[in-house]
Motif scaffolding. Structure first.
Motif, PDB file in Angstrom:
ATOM      1  N   LEU A 185       0.840  -1.198   0.000  1.00  0.00           N
ATOM      2  CA  LEU A 185       0.000   0.000   0.000  1.00  0.00           C
ATOM      3  C   LEU A 185       0.877   1.250   0.000  1.00  0.00           C
ATOM      4  O   LEU A 185       0.645   2.177  -0.772  1.00  0.00           O
ATOM      5  N   LEU A 186       1.911   1.250   0.871  1.00  0.00           N
ATOM      6  CA  LEU A 186       2.776   2.420   0.968  1.00  0.00           C
ATOM      7  C   LEU A 186       3.586   2.654  -0.306  1.00  0.00           C
ATOM      8  O   LEU A 186       3.983   3.784  -0.584  1.00  0.00           O
ATOM      9  N   TYR A 187       3.823   1.606  -1.084  1.00  0.00           N
ATOM     10  CA  TYR A 187       4.499   1.762  -2.373  1.00  0.00           C
ATOM     11  C   TYR A 187       3.655   2.649  -3.295  1.00  0.00           C
ATOM     12  O   TYR A 187       4.182   3.503  -3.995  1.00  0.00           O
ATOM     13  N   HIS A 188       2.346   2.423  -3.292  1.00  0.00           N
ATOM     14  CA  HIS A 188       1.444   3.180  -4.170  1.00  0.00           C
ATOM     15  C   HIS A 188       0.995   4.495  -3.547  1.00  0.00           C
ATOM     16  O   HIS A 188       0.831   5.493  -4.249  1.00  0.00           O
ATOM     17  N   PHE A 189       0.797   4.476  -2.242  1.00  0.00           N
ATOM     18  CA  PHE A 189       0.311   5.652  -1.523  1.00  0.00           C
ATOM     19  C   PHE A 189       1.123   5.785  -0.242  1.00  0.00           C
ATOM     20  O   PHE A 189       0.840   5.113   0.748  1.00  0.00           O
ATOM     21  N   PRO A 190       2.154   6.630  -0.238  1.00  0.00           N
ATOM     22  CA  PRO A 190       3.085   6.689   0.886  1.00  0.00           C
ATOM     23  C   PRO A 190       2.506   7.245   2.191  1.00  0.00           C
ATOM     24  O   PRO A 190       3.181   7.219   3.211  1.00  0.00           O
ATOM     25  N   SER A 191       1.266   7.721   2.170  1.00  0.00           N
ATOM     26  CA  SER A 191       0.650   8.237   3.390  1.00  0.00           C
ATOM     27  C   SER A 191      -0.868   8.197   3.246  1.00  0.00           C
ATOM     28  O   SER A 191      -1.400   8.007   2.145  1.00  0.00           O
ATOM     29  N   LYS A 192      -1.540   8.408   4.359  1.00  0.00           N
ATOM     30  CA  LYS A 192      -3.005   8.478   4.336  1.00  0.00           C
ATOM     31  C   LYS A 192      -3.446   9.666   3.483  1.00  0.00           C
ATOM     32  O   LYS A 192      -4.424   9.599   2.742  1.00  0.00           O
ATOM     33  N   LYS A 193      -2.696  10.748   3.565  1.00  0.00           N
ATOM     34  CA  LYS A 193      -2.992  11.939   2.757  1.00  0.00           C
ATOM     35  C   LYS A 193      -2.906  11.598   1.272  1.00  0.00           C
ATOM     36  O   LYS A 193      -3.770  11.991   0.484  1.00  0.00           O
ATOM     37  N   ALA A 194      -1.879  10.841   0.882  1.00  0.00           N
ATOM     38  CA  ALA A 194      -1.740  10.435  -0.524  1.00  0.00           C
ATOM     39  C   ALA A 194      -2.878   9.513  -0.948  1.00  0.00           C
ATOM     40  O   ALA A 194      -3.346   9.563  -2.094  1.00  0.00           O
ATOM     41  N   LEU A 195      -3.331   8.691  -0.039  1.00  0.00           N
ATOM     42  CA  LEU A 195      -4.453   7.791  -0.307  1.00  0.00           C
ATOM     43  C   LEU A 195      -5.717   8.595  -0.623  1.00  0.00           C
ATOM     44  O   LEU A 195      -6.407   8.338  -1.622  1.00  0.00           O
ATOM     45  N   PHE A 196      -6.011   9.591   0.201  1.00  0.00           N
ATOM     46  CA  PHE A 196      -7.189  10.429  -0.047  1.00  0.00           C
ATOM     47  C   PHE A 196      -7.020  11.258  -1.321  1.00  0.00           C
ATOM     48  O   PHE A 196      -7.979  11.456  -2.070  1.00  0.00           O
TER      49      PHE A 196
END
Length: 191
Positions: free
Chosen positions: A42-53
Motif C-alpha cells: 500500500l505504501l508503495y502506491h500511496f506513501p501516506s493516508k494523505k496520498a491515499l485520499f
C-alpha cells in the motif's frame, strides 16, 4: 498483477471502508487488509493516508471531468447534465461523497492539491453554467439548486417528492432554454 489494478484495488478498498465504516474507519492497515495487499505494498502506491485520499479525489475528479465533457459535447447541454447529476445515483455513491466531504473537514488528511481539486469541481460547474446561459442570475440559481439537492442528498436530508423534483428541474430547464447561448463547435469546447 499490474500496478494500475493494484492502485485501483486499494482505492476500491478505501471507498468501501468509507461507505461502510465512515471516515473514522480509515487506517492504512484497514485499507491494506481490505485490498489484500501488504502495508508495504500500500505504501508503495500511496506513501501516506494523505496520498491515499488524494488518489481517491483524483479518481472522483476523473469521473467529474467525464461529466463536464458530456455536458459540453453531448446533446443535453450543461444545465440538463448538471441537474441530472445533482443527485447521487445510489446509496453507495451518496455515502462515498458524504465520507469525502467529512475528510475535507479534516484538513490534516487532505493535501492542498486534493482540496483544490474538490473546489475546482464545484466551481467548474458554475463556470460552465455561466458560459452556457446569458443570464448570470439564472445560472447562479441553477448552480445553487443543484448543489443544494446534492448536499441535502448526501447529508440524508429529506428530498422533494419525485414529481416535485421533476417539475423543479423542468422549470429550470425551460427558463434556461430561453437564455441558452448557441453551441459552438465541439473542437472549441474541448480547448
Amino acid at each position: 498483477m499490474s500496478t494500475s489494478s493494484t492502485r485501483d484495488r486499494i482505492l476500491d478498498a478505501l471507498q468501501d471502508i468509507l461507505i461502510h465504516q465512515g471516515y473514522s474507519g480509515v487506517t492504512l492497515e484497514a485499507v491494506a487488509h481490505a485490498a489484500a495487499v501488504s502495508k508495504g505494498g500500500l505504501l508503495y502506491h500511496f506513501p501516506s493516508k494523505k496520498a491515499l485520499f488524494t488518489g481517491l479525489i483524483d479518481r472522483l475528479g476523473a469521473l467529474a471531468e467525464d461529466q463536464f465533457e458530456e455536458a459540453l459535447t453531448g446533446g443535453e447541454g450543461v444545465v440538463r447534465v448538471f441537474l441530472r447529476t445533482s443527485l447521487p445515483s445510489s446509496s453507495e455513491e451518496r455515502e462515498l461523497y458524504w465520507a469525502v466531504i467529512a475528510s475535507l473537514r479534516s484538513q490534516e488528511e487532505l493535501s492542498e492539491e486534493a482540496g483544490a481539486l474538490v473546489r475546482h469541481l464545484f466551481e467548474h460547474w458554475g463556470a460552465l453554467l455561466r458560459e452556457e446561459l446569458t443570464d448570470p442570475v439564472l445560472a447562479e440559481i441553477i448552480l445553487r439548486a443543484g448543489d443544494g439537492l446534492y448536499l441535502a442528498s448526501i447529508a440524508g436530508l429529506s428530498q422533494p417528492e419525485p414529481e416535485m423534483l421533476q417539475r423543479m428541474c423542468d422549470r429550470l430547464i425551460e427558463e434556461s432554454d430561453r437564455v441558452r447561448r448557441p453551441r459552438v463547435s465541439t473542437a472549441r469546447s474541448r480547448e
